[in-house]
Design a protein around this motif. Structure first.
Motif, short mmCIF file in Angstrom:
data_model
loop_
_atom_site.label_atom_id
_atom_site.label_comp_id
_atom_site.label_asym_id
_atom_site.label_seq_id
_atom_site.Cartn_x
_atom_site.Cartn_y
_atom_site.Cartn_z
N ALA A 76 -50.44 34.10 -74.87
CA ALA A 76 -49.79 33.59 -73.65
C ALA A 76 -49.91 32.07 -73.56
N TRP A 77 -51.11 31.54 -73.75
CA TRP A 77 -51.24 30.08 -73.59
C TRP A 77 -50.59 29.31 -74.73
N ILE A 78 -50.62 29.87 -75.95
CA ILE A 78 -49.95 29.19 -77.07
C ILE A 78 -48.45 29.13 -76.82
N SER A 79 -47.87 30.26 -76.42
CA SER A 79 -46.43 30.29 -76.15
C SER A 79 -46.07 29.38 -74.98
N ALA A 80 -46.87 29.42 -73.93
CA ALA A 80 -46.60 28.55 -72.78
C ALA A 80 -46.64 27.09 -73.20
N ALA A 81 -47.64 26.71 -73.99
CA ALA A 81 -47.76 25.32 -74.42
C ALA A 81 -46.56 24.88 -75.25
N ILE A 82 -46.14 25.71 -76.17
CA ILE A 82 -44.98 25.38 -77.01
C ILE A 82 -43.74 25.17 -76.15
N TRP A 83 -43.51 26.08 -75.20
CA TRP A 83 -42.28 26.01 -74.41
C TRP A 83 -42.35 24.99 -73.29
N ILE A 84 -43.54 24.61 -72.86
CA ILE A 84 -43.66 23.48 -71.93
C ILE A 84 -43.17 22.21 -72.63
N VAL A 85 -43.60 22.03 -73.86
CA VAL A 85 -43.15 20.85 -74.62
C VAL A 85 -41.65 20.91 -74.86
N ALA A 86 -41.15 22.04 -75.35
CA ALA A 86 -39.72 22.15 -75.66
C ALA A 86 -38.87 21.96 -74.41
N ASN A 87 -39.21 22.66 -73.33
CA ASN A 87 -38.43 22.55 -72.09
C ASN A 87 -38.60 21.18 -71.44
N GLY A 88 -39.79 20.62 -71.54
CA GLY A 88 -40.02 19.29 -70.99
C GLY A 88 -39.16 18.25 -71.69
N ASN A 89 -39.07 18.34 -73.00
CA ASN A 89 -38.20 17.42 -73.74
C ASN A 89 -36.74 17.63 -73.37
N MET A 90 -36.34 18.88 -73.24
CA MET A 90 -34.95 19.18 -72.86
C MET A 90 -34.66 18.63 -71.47
N MET A 91 -35.59 18.79 -70.56
CA MET A 91 -35.40 18.30 -69.20
C MET A 91 -35.36 16.78 -69.15
N ALA A 92 -36.19 16.15 -69.95
CA ALA A 92 -36.26 14.69 -69.96
C ALA A 92 -35.00 14.05 -70.54
N MET A 93 -34.34 14.75 -71.46
CA MET A 93 -33.24 14.12 -72.19
C MET A 93 -31.85 14.64 -71.87
N THR A 94 -31.74 15.77 -71.18
CA THR A 94 -30.41 16.33 -70.91
C THR A 94 -30.31 16.81 -69.46
N LYS A 95 -29.12 17.24 -69.12
CA LYS A 95 -28.88 17.86 -67.82
C LYS A 95 -28.69 19.37 -67.97
N LEU A 96 -29.16 19.90 -69.07
CA LEU A 96 -28.97 21.32 -69.36
C LEU A 96 -30.02 22.22 -68.73
N THR A 97 -31.00 21.66 -68.08
CA THR A 97 -32.04 22.49 -67.48
C THR A 97 -32.44 21.94 -66.11
N THR A 98 -33.03 22.82 -65.32
CA THR A 98 -33.52 22.45 -64.00
C THR A 98 -35.00 22.82 -63.91
#
Length: 137
Positions: free
Chosen positions: A84-106
């Motif tokens: 759980a924590w490994i997956s959460a950590a990976i997707w926090i980074v991936a989603n955080g980058n997506m959020m920082a650079m695009t308008k594709l996520t909220t």
């Protein structure tokens, strides 16, 4: 390091991830991706690139299996917690980058995806830990 155990654990992790992923895709992600496709047709693929998805899934499972091997994670509970924590950590980074650079996520999507990814990681990690423990014998 037992490469055979890590590779088998990774393969099992990919299969488990796909199995639970189908459920969450139908319940949540399918609608989200359809909305994004309608809003951003030139950016979103009409269909997911499954080969890329499987490759990324194998990468995550392989890294998780390597960690499990080194850390001695070999029980259902510890596999679920660590998965759980490994997956959460990976997707926090991936989603955080997506959020920082695009308008594709909220922020709503960000939070829901992290929660779903944690559940998926727990399920996958639990199965991987049990399989890897069995391979140690």
């Amino acid at each position: 390091m037992d490469l055979r155990k890590i590779l088998v654990g990774s393969l099992v992790g990919v299969i488990a991830s796909m199995a639970i992923g189908i459920v969450f895709y139908m319940l949540y992600y399918q609608g989200q991706l359809s909305d994004l496709q309608a809003e951003f047709p030139s950016v979103m693929n009409a269909e997911p690139l499954f080969a890329v998805g499987i490759l990324v899934s194998f990468g995550q499972a392989f890294l998780t299996a390597m960690y499990f091997d080194k850390a001695g994670v070999d029980a259902l509970k510890s596999g679920a917690i660590n998965g759980a924590w490994i997956s959460a950590a990976i997707w926090i980074v991936a989603n955080g980058n997506m959020m920082a650079m695009t308008k594709l996520t909220t922020m709503d999507y960000f939070m829901v995806d992290i929660a779903i990814s944690s559940v998926m990681g727990a399920f996958t990690g639990a199965i991987m830990a049990l399989v890897m423990k069995r391979m140690s014998k």
